[in-house]
Write an enzyme that holds these catalytic residues in place. Structure first.
Site: not given
Ligand code: ARG
Ligand code: ZN
Ligand code: CA
Length: 315
Positions: A223, A245
């Site tokens: 998270e 990414v």
């Protein structure tokens, strides 16, 4: 299946924007590049320390029982978070993956409350004795009603006192940062739409002996990745347009359990990556590209960039 459903908002909306190759953001010839790698002789990027407030929302149990998590359990969770973000040798957060990186981001429980009073960084709220008019479905507003510290100065974490039937089904939620980075529209809204922070099912907060593949404190690591701008490796579930990414191999569908699979490009998926739905026990990886993205968020995003200099750190 006891897997949590994907909970990012607006999964269907196309994430348009320039495909910034984050890992190669500093390719200029004589620019200082500030690499993340621990190459001898290179000057290492600064370690960012972010203050956390844990709002333990509980069902009226004594401290240390049930959902009223002990101080030791909270401290152990913060330790795990740091082991993971620092890729600390000798801990479950270490990896020797060639693209694995030490994020040089650390977390401490706040030592000053808003206003300057000393604090342990842990607040305990008895939900059974506190009226809450906010509908429980409005998760972030509901939990923020029990306490919410200035998000420009603190990472707000709430533990949710959910029934045992929610174990392994509800793990956690995080809002994403306000940022120009592509794909951030796939994360849940924070300010100014709703209070922002991280919610973790108390049962999955910190290490425990509950019968669960999610009992080693990796839900908060995952998270916190979202809170600092990371997407799941599968992003919007499109091979071409996944997590923005470069060094996380693209994959179309959620990575679940510790079994490696082949992703979009024929490369093996990163089962160990924290930004998957894999079991806590096989996670140990943030990549260089993910670290670049999180540090970019800390350096540029409203309500993230003030965290390393927050008065909450006690400085
Ligand atoms: N499903 C949750 C989310 O997408 C958390 C997954 C955490 N994984 C873990 N191994 N603890 O935010
Ligand atoms: Zn997630
Ligand atoms: Ca990727």
């Amino acid at each position: 299946m006891t897997r949590p459903p994907a909970r990012r908002g607006r999964i269907g909306s196309a994430a348009v924007g320039i495909l910034v190759m984050l890992a190669a953001a500093c390719s200029g010839s004589d620019q200082p590049t500030g690499p993340i790698d621990d190459v001898p002789g290179d000057s290492l990027p600064v370690v960012y320390t972010l203050p956390v407030v844990v709002h333990v929302v509980h069902n009226g149990e004594p401290v240390g029982a049930g959902t009223n998590l002990s101080d030791e359990r909270i401290a152990a969770q913060i330790r795990i978070l740091n082991e993971d973000f620092r890729r600390k040798p000798g801990t479950p957060g270490f990896n020797d993956d060639p693209v694995g990186a030490d994020a040089r981001i650390e977390f401490v429980l706040a030592s000053r409350a808003p206003g300057g009073a000393p604090t342990s960084g842990v607040r305990r709220i008895d939900a059974s004795a506190t009226a809450n008019p906010v509908p429980q479905n409005d998760l972030f507003p509901y939990y923020a009603h029990y306490g919410y510290w200035d998000p420009a100065r603190y990472v707000n974490v709430w533990t949710m006192p959910l029934p045992e039937t929610a174990q392994n089904i509800v793990l956690g939620f995080a809002t994403g940062p306000q940022t120009h980075l592509p794909g951030s529209d796939l994360l849940l809204d924070g300010e100014p739409i709703q209070p922002e922070g991280i919610l973790v099912n108390a049962a999955h907060f910190g290490p425990s002996s509950i019968p669960s593949p999610f009992n080693r404190g990796r839900t908060l690591t995952h998270e916190m990745g979202h809170y600092l701008g990371l997407l799941h490796l599968w992003g919007g579930r499109d091979c071409a347009d996944n997590d923005f990414v470069a060094d996380t191999p693209p994959v179309m569908s959620p990575i679940i359990s510790c079994v490696p699979r082949v992703g979009c490009s024929g490369l093996p998926t990163q089962t160990a990556n924290y930004m998957t739905f894999a079991d806590d026990g096989c996670m140990n990886l943030f990549t260089e590209g993910q670290v670049e993205r999180m540090r970019e968020v800390i350096e540029t995003s409203p309500r993230r960039m003030g965290l390393p200099t927050s008065p909450g750190l006690g400085g």
